[in-house]
Design an enzyme around this catalytic site. Structure first.
Site, short mmCIF file in Angstrom:
data_model
loop_
_atom_site.label_atom_id
_atom_site.label_comp_id
_atom_site.label_asym_id
_atom_site.label_seq_id
_atom_site.Cartn_x
_atom_site.Cartn_y
_atom_site.Cartn_z
N GLY A 1 0.84 -1.19 0.00
CA GLY A 1 0.00 0.00 0.00
C GLY A 1 0.88 1.24 0.00
O GLY A 1 2.02 1.20 0.47
N GLN B 1 2.91 9.93 1.10
CA GLN B 1 4.19 9.23 1.10
C GLN B 1 4.94 9.48 -0.20
O GLN B 1 6.15 9.31 -0.28
CB GLN B 1 3.99 7.71 1.24
CG GLN B 1 3.40 7.29 2.57
CD GLN B 1 3.24 5.79 2.61
OE1 GLN B 1 2.27 5.24 2.11
NE2 GLN B 1 4.21 5.10 3.19
N CYS C 1 6.04 0.02 7.31
CA CYS C 1 5.61 1.12 6.45
C CYS C 1 6.78 1.54 5.57
O CYS C 1 7.91 1.61 6.05
CB CYS C 1 5.15 2.29 7.33
SG CYS C 1 4.63 3.74 6.41
N LEU C 2 6.50 1.83 4.29
CA LEU C 2 7.59 2.26 3.40
C LEU C 2 8.22 3.56 3.89
O LEU C 2 9.38 3.82 3.59
CB LEU C 2 7.06 2.43 1.97
CG LEU C 2 6.58 1.15 1.27
CD1 LEU C 2 6.11 1.47 -0.14
CD2 LEU C 2 7.66 0.09 1.25
N HIS D 1 -4.42 1.52 7.70
CA HIS D 1 -3.06 2.07 7.74
C HIS D 1 -2.90 3.18 6.70
O HIS D 1 -2.38 4.26 7.00
CB HIS D 1 -2.06 0.92 7.51
CG HIS D 1 -0.63 1.33 7.41
ND1 HIS D 1 0.33 0.88 8.27
CD2 HIS D 1 0.02 2.15 6.55
CE1 HIS D 1 1.51 1.42 7.94
NE2 HIS D 1 1.34 2.19 6.89
N GLU D 2 -3.38 2.91 5.47
CA GLU D 2 -3.21 3.89 4.39
C GLU D 2 -4.09 5.12 4.60
O GLU D 2 -3.66 6.25 4.34
CB GLU D 2 -3.50 3.26 3.02
CG GLU D 2 -2.61 2.09 2.63
CD GLU D 2 -1.12 2.38 2.77
OE1 GLU D 2 -0.71 3.54 2.63
OE2 GLU D 2 -0.38 1.42 3.05
N HIS E 1 -2.60 7.59 6.86
CA HIS E 1 -1.61 8.49 6.23
C HIS E 1 -2.29 9.77 5.74
O HIS E 1 -1.69 10.84 5.75
CB HIS E 1 -0.95 7.81 5.03
CG HIS E 1 0.20 6.91 5.38
ND1 HIS E 1 1.32 7.36 6.04
CD2 HIS E 1 0.41 5.60 5.14
CE1 HIS E 1 2.18 6.35 6.20
NE2 HIS E 1 1.64 5.26 5.67
ZN ZN Z 1 2.54 3.42 5.70
#
Ligand code: ZN
Length: 197
Positions: free
Chosen positions: A50, A55, A111-112, A153-154, A157
């Protein structure tokens, strides 16, 4: 002839864009379609499941997801979840959680934007949500499992939250040193993680 490698970027913890509430996407313009495509490519380059637009450095309410389906999981899916998995990878515009189950589950998240740091996060086991797709159609339904968790989670963000904001005091303490080093590293690197592929 060698093909030039493409450069992909993801913002890391400490970048102000990750702490902001993102703006609605509104109209689907060619630029929005391009952004979705760029985000899908970045998510793939970094092997993510995701990615949210902040991000990618863009403060808009768009996420892309590519959640894997585990063997044997298919029998447990609702028709709506099956339809979601059939459409992966996908871009969701202005996603909104409309209900959360009282039942919660705990699972390790990463998380990225928070590379190499993992910690358990407690979240509602299921959510109801709605979003728009790039073709303008609306989708609405309930999701649980990894898919429901990934969506939560997304969407976090888009409201300026990282999973590290949702930890128990114990778990937060455990990763505090790693987080401090990540933010210090980010300050020297403009909060950018770069991959050439
Ligand atoms: Zn993330």
């Amino acid at each position: 002839m060698f093909k030039a490698k493409k450069k992909y970027e993801v913002r890391t913890a400490g970048d102000p864009v990750l702490a902001k509430s993102a703006a609605p996407v509104g109209l689907v313009t060619p630029e929005i379609i391009q952004l979705a495509d760029d985000m899908l490519q970045s998510m793939d380059a970094f092997d993510g499941i995701g990615l949210a637009a902040p991000q990618y450095g863009v403060s808009l309410r768009m996420i892309v997801i590519d959640v894997p389906l585990y063997e044997g999981e298919e029998e447990t899916l609702t028709p709506f979840e099956k339809q979601m998995f059939a459409n992966m990878p996908m871009a969701l515009l202005d996603p909104e959680i409309t209900a959360r189950s009282g039942e919660v589950t705990e699972r390790e998240e990463g998380c990225l934007s928070v590379p190499e740091i993992y910690a358990p996060v407690v979240r509602p086991a299921r959510i109801a949500f709605r979003a728009r797709l790039l073709d303008g159609s609306l989708i609405e339904g309930e999701c649980g499992g990894l898919l429901g968790r990934c969506l939560q989670h997304e969407i976090d963000h888009l409201d300026g939250f990282l999973f590290t904001d949702r930890l128990s005091p114990d778990a937060a303490n455990r990763i505090a040193g790693q987080m401090k080093r990540l933010v210090e590293f980010g300050m020297k690197n403009n909060f950018r993680r770069i991959k050439r592929k």
